[in-house]
Write a protein that holds these residues in place. Structure first.
Motif, PDB file in Angstrom:
ATOM      1  N   SER A   1       0.854  -1.186   0.000  1.00 38.94           N
ATOM      2  CA  SER A   1       0.000   0.000   0.000  1.00 38.94           C
ATOM      3  C   SER A   1       0.896   1.244   0.000  1.00 38.94           C
ATOM      4  N   TRP A   2       0.296   2.396  -0.247  1.00 40.11           N
ATOM      5  CA  TRP A   2       1.029   3.656  -0.320  1.00 40.11           C
ATOM      6  C   TRP A   2       0.561   4.580   0.790  1.00 40.11           C
ATOM      7  N   ILE A   3       1.506   5.240   1.449  1.00 39.68           N
ATOM      8  CA  ILE A   3       1.184   6.143   2.552  1.00 39.68           C
ATOM      9  C   ILE A   3       1.975   7.445   2.386  1.00 39.68           C
ATOM     10  N   TRP A   4       1.543   8.468   3.092  1.00 37.51           N
ATOM     11  CA  TRP A   4       2.282   9.723   3.187  1.00 37.51           C
ATOM     12  C   TRP A   4       2.972   9.747   4.537  1.00 37.51           C
ATOM     13  N   LEU A   5       4.249  10.116   4.540  1.00 39.11           N
ATOM     14  CA  LEU A   5       5.018  10.187   5.774  1.00 39.11           C
ATOM     15  C   LEU A   5       5.578  11.587   5.933  1.00 39.11           C
ATOM     16  N   SER A   6       5.357  12.185   7.092  1.00 41.70           N
ATOM     17  CA  SER A   6       5.911  13.509   7.411  1.00 41.70           C
ATOM     18  C   SER A   6       7.130  13.317   8.294  1.00 41.70           C
ATOM     19  N   ILE A   7       8.259  13.848   7.848  1.00 41.76           N
ATOM     20  CA  ILE A   7       9.502  13.806   8.614  1.00 41.76           C
ATOM     21  C   ILE A   7       9.982  15.242   8.758  1.00 41.76           C
ATOM     22  N   ALA A   8      10.247  15.661   9.991  1.00 39.81           N
ATOM     23  CA  ALA A   8      10.715  17.027  10.232  1.00 39.81           C
ATOM     24  C   ALA A   8      11.944  17.323   9.376  1.00 39.81           C
ATOM     25  N   GLY A   9      11.929  18.444   8.699  1.00 35.46           N
ATOM     26  CA  GLY A   9      13.052  18.845   7.865  1.00 35.46           C
ATOM     27  C   GLY A   9      12.936  18.403   6.420  1.00 35.46           C
ATOM     28  N   LEU A  10      11.906  17.611   6.092  1.00 31.35           N
ATOM     29  CA  LEU A  10      11.695  17.144   4.720  1.00 31.35           C
ATOM     30  C   LEU A  10      10.278  17.467   4.276  1.00 31.35           C
ATOM     31  N   GLU A  11      10.082  17.538   2.967  1.00 29.06           N
ATOM     32  CA  GLU A  11       8.710  17.602   2.481  1.00 29.06           C
ATOM     33  C   GLU A  11       8.076  16.232   2.709  1.00 29.06           C
ATOM     34  N   ASN A  12       6.750  16.163   2.724  1.00 26.38           N
ATOM     35  CA  ASN A  12       6.074  14.882   2.907  1.00 26.38           C
ATOM     36  C   ASN A  12       6.549  13.886   1.869  1.00 26.38           C
ATOM     37  N   GLN A  13       6.772  12.659   2.306  1.00 28.87           N
ATOM     38  CA  GLN A  13       7.272  11.607   1.430  1.00 28.87           C
ATOM     39  C   GLN A  13       6.153  10.614   1.115  1.00 28.87           C
ATOM     40  N   TYR A  14       5.979  10.309  -0.159  1.00 30.00           N
ATOM     41  CA  TYR A  14       5.036   9.284  -0.598  1.00 30.00           C
ATOM     42  C   TYR A  14       5.813   7.970  -0.594  1.00 30.00           C
ATOM     43  N   CYS A  15       5.320   6.976   0.133  1.00 22.97           N
ATOM     44  CA  CYS A  15       6.087   5.757   0.384  1.00 22.97           C
ATOM     45  C   CYS A  15       5.254   4.511   0.141  1.00 22.97           C
ATOM     46  N   ARG A  16       5.923   3.472  -0.353  1.00 20.02           N
ATOM     47  CA  ARG A  16       5.310   2.149  -0.502  1.00 20.02           C
ATOM     48  C   ARG A  16       5.661   1.319   0.719  1.00 20.02           C
ATOM     49  N   VAL A  17       4.673   0.628   1.263  1.00 18.10           N
ATOM     50  CA  VAL A  17       4.921  -0.267   2.389  1.00 18.10           C
ATOM     51  C   VAL A  17       5.575  -1.530   1.823  1.00 18.10           C
ATOM     52  N   ALA A  18       6.870  -1.692   2.092  1.00 11.19           N
ATOM     53  CA  ALA A  18       7.623  -2.830   1.572  1.00 11.19           C
ATOM     54  C   ALA A  18       7.409  -4.075   2.435  1.00 11.19           C
ATOM     55  N   TRP A  19       7.247  -3.873   3.739  1.00 14.90           N
ATOM     56  CA  TRP A  19       7.027  -4.982   4.669  1.00 14.90           C
ATOM     57  C   TRP A  19       6.502  -4.426   5.979  1.00 14.90           C
ATOM     58  N   HIS A  20       5.934  -5.301   6.774  1.00 10.22           N
ATOM     59  CA  HIS A  20       5.572  -4.935   8.144  1.00 10.22           C
ATOM     60  C   HIS A  20       5.684  -6.176   9.028  1.00 10.22           C
ATOM     61  N   CYS A  21       6.051  -5.940  10.261  1.00 11.15           N
ATOM     62  CA  CYS A  21       6.189  -7.012  11.250  1.00 11.15           C
ATOM     63  C   CYS A  21       5.844  -6.417  12.607  1.00 11.15           C
ATOM     64  N   GLN A  22       4.715  -6.839  13.139  1.00 14.31           N
ATOM     65  CA  GLN A  22       4.188  -6.291  14.389  1.00 14.31           C
ATOM     66  C   GLN A  22       4.064  -4.777  14.250  1.00 14.31           C
ATOM     67  N   GLU A  23       4.720  -3.999  15.115  1.00 12.79           N
ATOM     68  CA  GLU A  23       4.577  -2.542  15.042  1.00 12.79           C
ATOM     69  C   GLU A  23       5.608  -1.870  14.140  1.00 12.79           C
ATOM     70  N   PHE A  24       6.427  -2.631  13.447  1.00 13.81           N
ATOM     71  CA  PHE A  24       7.464  -2.070  12.590  1.00 13.81           C
ATOM     72  C   PHE A  24       7.046  -2.158  11.123  1.00 13.81           C
ATOM     73  N   ILE A  25       7.350  -1.095  10.380  1.00 13.59           N
ATOM     74  CA  ILE A  25       6.966  -1.000   8.975  1.00 13.59           C
ATOM     75  C   ILE A  25       8.169  -0.526   8.170  1.00 13.59           C
ATOM     76  N   GLY A  26       8.477  -1.230   7.087  1.00 11.44           N
ATOM     77  CA  GLY A  26       9.543  -0.815   6.179  1.00 11.44           C
ATOM     78  C   GLY A  26       8.938  -0.053   5.007  1.00 11.44           C
ATOM     79  N   LEU A  27       9.416   1.147   4.774  1.00  6.08           N
ATOM     80  CA  LEU A  27       8.883   2.009   3.721  1.00  6.08           C
ATOM     81  C   LEU A  27       9.934   2.293   2.658  1.00  6.08           C
ATOM     82  N   GLN A  28       9.514   2.302   1.413  1.00  2.62           N
ATOM     83  CA  GLN A  28      10.376   2.669   0.292  1.00  2.62           C
ATOM     84  C   GLN A  28       9.857   3.989  -0.259  1.00  2.62           C
ATOM     85  N   PHE A  29      10.731   5.010  -0.311  1.00  2.00           N
ATOM     86  CA  PHE A  29      10.330   6.305  -0.838  1.00  2.00           C
ATOM     87  C   PHE A  29      10.033   6.202  -2.329  1.00  2.00           C
TER      88      PHE A  29
END
Length: 92
Positions: free
Chosen positions: A33-61
């Motif tokens: 799936s695709w999500i928007w991620l806000s990181i201080a100091g950067l413009e919002n990043q559109y990211c693909r969810v590459a994997w998830h395991c419990q509360e951890f999520i790997g995102l690809q910009f």
């Protein structure tokens, strides 16, 4: 982090590279799936969810960060306390 029409939820960046990051978040997301991620100091990043395991999520910009932007982002971060570093190492 925001997933499509859902409201924003808090996420904590665990590690980051020019191509993506790993976050800790309690919100459920589906792989590829695709999500928007806000990181201080950067413009919002559109990211693909590459994997998830419990509360951890790997995102690809969608668009990798330039090395100059990445270096500036790291330079702007303060050194973490030793306790935070130990905690991050234990979950890495």
């Amino acid at each position: 982090m925001r997933d499509g029409s859902k409201s924003r939820v808090k996420a904590r960046v665990i590690d980051i590279s020019t191509h993506g990051c790993r976050i800790e978040c309690t919100s459920q997301v589906a792989d590829d799936s695709w999500i928007w991620l806000s990181i201080a100091g950067l413009e919002n990043q559109y990211c693909r969810v590459a994997w998830h395991c419990q509360e951890f999520i790997g995102l690809q910009f969608e668009r990798p960060l330039s090395q100059a932007v990445f270096d500036r982002l790291l330079a702007d971060q303060q050194r973490l306390p030793d306790t935070a570093i130990a905690e991050l190492r234990s979950i890495a």
